[in-house]
Design a protein around this motif. Structure first.
Motif, mmCIF file in Angstrom:
data_model
loop_
_atom_site.group_PDB
_atom_site.id
_atom_site.type_symbol
_atom_site.label_atom_id
_atom_site.label_comp_id
_atom_site.label_asym_id
_atom_site.label_seq_id
_atom_site.Cartn_x
_atom_site.Cartn_y
_atom_site.Cartn_z
ATOM 1 N N ARG A 260 -9.633 4.890 5.231
ATOM 2 C CA ARG A 260 -8.707 5.926 4.749
ATOM 3 C C ARG A 260 -9.295 7.299 5.038
ATOM 4 O O ARG A 260 -10.457 7.563 4.732
ATOM 5 N N THR A 262 -9.067 11.197 4.111
ATOM 6 C CA THR A 262 -8.565 11.938 2.951
ATOM 7 C C THR A 262 -8.448 13.441 3.197
ATOM 8 O O THR A 262 -8.144 14.190 2.278
ATOM 9 N N HIS A 267 -13.666 10.785 5.103
ATOM 10 C CA HIS A 267 -13.009 9.476 5.145
ATOM 11 C C HIS A 267 -13.886 8.409 4.535
ATOM 12 O O HIS A 267 -15.076 8.635 4.290
ATOM 13 N N SER A 425 -3.065 11.406 2.745
ATOM 14 C CA SER A 425 -4.145 10.597 3.314
ATOM 15 C C SER A 425 -3.560 9.575 4.289
ATOM 16 O O SER A 425 -2.364 9.283 4.280
ATOM 17 N N THR A 427 -4.157 5.755 6.199
ATOM 18 C CA THR A 427 -4.901 4.482 6.240
ATOM 19 C C THR A 427 -4.636 3.775 7.563
ATOM 20 O O THR A 427 -3.571 3.924 8.170
#
Ligand code: FES
Ligand code: FE2
Length: 459
Positions: A260, A262, A267, A425, A427
């Motif tokens: 992920r 951010t 990350h 964010s 993913t």
């Protein structure tokens, strides 16, 4: 022109880098070799990145008492991180205001003042000049603040982690960290008292650019190949592929782990969903090392049902948390990347211990920390050498000027593979290079910016 104006002057020596077209050098799915090899770009990074954004310096447990200090660097700037006589944490430039030599030649210690080894000027640990030898030789008032040590104007801690920036316009640290702070909280909160203490470090130096380490920090693509011998070692006595990073084998992208991003270059790779959620789930993942059966039997005897929850405190937390540009939490380590030159970097892995806050039996604390040393030896010693070999070989490979591009396009352009969430964010599957594409957007933003850098001195 004042010192401050000079720092913020338009690039002169950096005129060459101002001519670079950053959008050409870093594109959505590839980056130009020059960003790893060009000394002028490296020099600009020392201002725009290691100066323009928050950089990790140290952990508060390294200077627990008043007058404790350690020496560190902000980019190439030598610093003394000190808890002054009033308990305030400061980042002093390790540079005498007389003729510029480093004031402190020790790694760490405890002192109320620093005496310059060259001509003996003496400074309080607040940075203030306390006295000079034979002051009658100066016509000028030596109490002028210009003789006090320069210091980094913004030093902030997040739950013990000390960061600093020279940029007066940077966001406050907690805002800058944003949602990665929650993951740092989780990393800390599994430990007694929600904290750790730093012990010593494994120190590596490699012949390669610092970004090669950050590019690797969330890279799930290389594990099964670069670290094959480590995986084999970890699983040698396991009977099945169950230990350490074995979940990278076969089809890592269909595992519950993910990465992920951010924001602001930060990350994390979350491998925790791969774990069995039970006391001992983390301990079960630890590869064989001498003495572990003895400790396990002893813990069961001493603590009964609680034994495996305690043993989990020795296990390496399966998450890589990366704060751009130089900080990672990996397993139970704090990893710091320190640029030395365009083609040279220190990669330092600080071990961490749990502390005795009364919530864990005191005799278990010592044993958990002894075990933790063993588990911390596993990955960095046997894993980091693989990575460093690759970083050095990339630097060699990039010496071919005609072959310009490195690619970071894994996962790029595949519909529905990468998800953007409401909080902004992103993913992606564990092996994707989405993290790298995203942190390079932040790198580019900082390289294009004109940071408002400043120093300060005690009045
Ligand atoms: S250089 Fe420090 S006292 Fe002269
Ligand atoms: Fe690696």
């Amino acid at each position: 022109m004042t010192a401050l104006e000079k720092i913020n002057a338009p690039p002169t020596r950096l005129g060459g880098t101002a001519l670079y077209d950053w959008d050409h050098l870093v594109q959505e799915d590839r980056a130009h070799r020059l960003i790893y090899t060009d000394p002028a770009i490296f020099e600009a990074e020392m201002t725009n990145i290691f100066g323009g954004t928050w950089t990790y310096l140290a952990h508060e447990s390294e200077i627990p008492n008043d007058n404790d200090f350690i020496t560190r660097r902000l980019g190439l700037r030598p610093l003394i991180i000190v808890r002054d006589s009033n308990g305030k944490i400061r980042a002093l430039y390790n540079r005498c205001t007389h003729r510029g030599t480093t004031l402190c030649r020790w790694d760490k210690g405890n002192t109320k003042s620093f005496q310059c080894p060259y001509h003996g000027w003496n400074f309080l640990n607040t940075g203030k000049l306390r006295g000079v030898p034979w002051p009658e030789g100066y016509a000028e008032d030596m109490r002028d603040p210009k003789y006090n040590i320069a210091q980094v104007p913004r030093v902030e801690s997040y739950r013990g982690f000390i960061f600093a920036t020279l940029n007066m316009d940077a966001l406050p640290l907690t805002e800058h960290l944003g949602t990665i702070a929650k993951i740092i909280d989780e990393w800390l909160d599994r430990n007694p008292g929600g904290t750790v203490a730093v012990c010593e470090a494994n120190r590596f130096r490699y012949k390669g650019n610092w970004k090669l380490a950050y590019d690797n920090s969330c890279d799930g693509y290389h594990v099964a190949y670069s670290h094959r011998s480590l995986l084999e070692t970890e699983n040698r006595f396991a009977g099945e592929n169950a230990k350490g990073m074995a979940y990278y084998r076969n089809s890592p992208d269909t595992q519950p782990m993910y990465m992920r991003y951010t924001g602001r270059g930060n990350h994390f790779k979350d491998k925790r969903p791969n774990l069995e959620k039970r006391p001992g789930g983390l301990w079960a993942l630890e590869s064989a090392h001498p003495g572990m059966e003895h400790y396990e039997a002893e813990f069961i005897k001493r603590y009964g049902d609680r034994a495996f929850a305690l043993l989990d405190l020795a296990g390496s937390e399966p998450v890589n948390i990366n704060v751009f540009p130089n900080f990672s939490l990996l397993g139970n380590h704090i990893q710091v990347f320190e640029p030395v030159g365009v083609e040279e970097t220190n990669a330092i892995w600080y071990g961490t211990m749990i502390v005795d806050d009364g919530s864990v039996p005191s005799d278990a604390v010592t044993d958990i920390n002894a075990l933790r040393m063993r588990t911390q030896e596993g990955f960095p010693n046997f894993g980091e050498v693989d990575d460093i070999a690759n970083f050095e070989q990339i630097q060699r490979g990039l010496m071919a000027p005609e072959d310009e591009w490195v690619y970071m396009n894994r996962g790029f352009g595949i519909p529905d593979r990468i998800k953007t969430h409401d909080d902004g964010s992103i993913t992606a599957p564990a092996t994707d290079e989405a993290f790298m594409r995203e942190h390079f957007k932040e790198w580019k933003r900082l390289m294009k910016a004109r940071p408002n850098l400043a120093i300060q001195r005690e009045p």
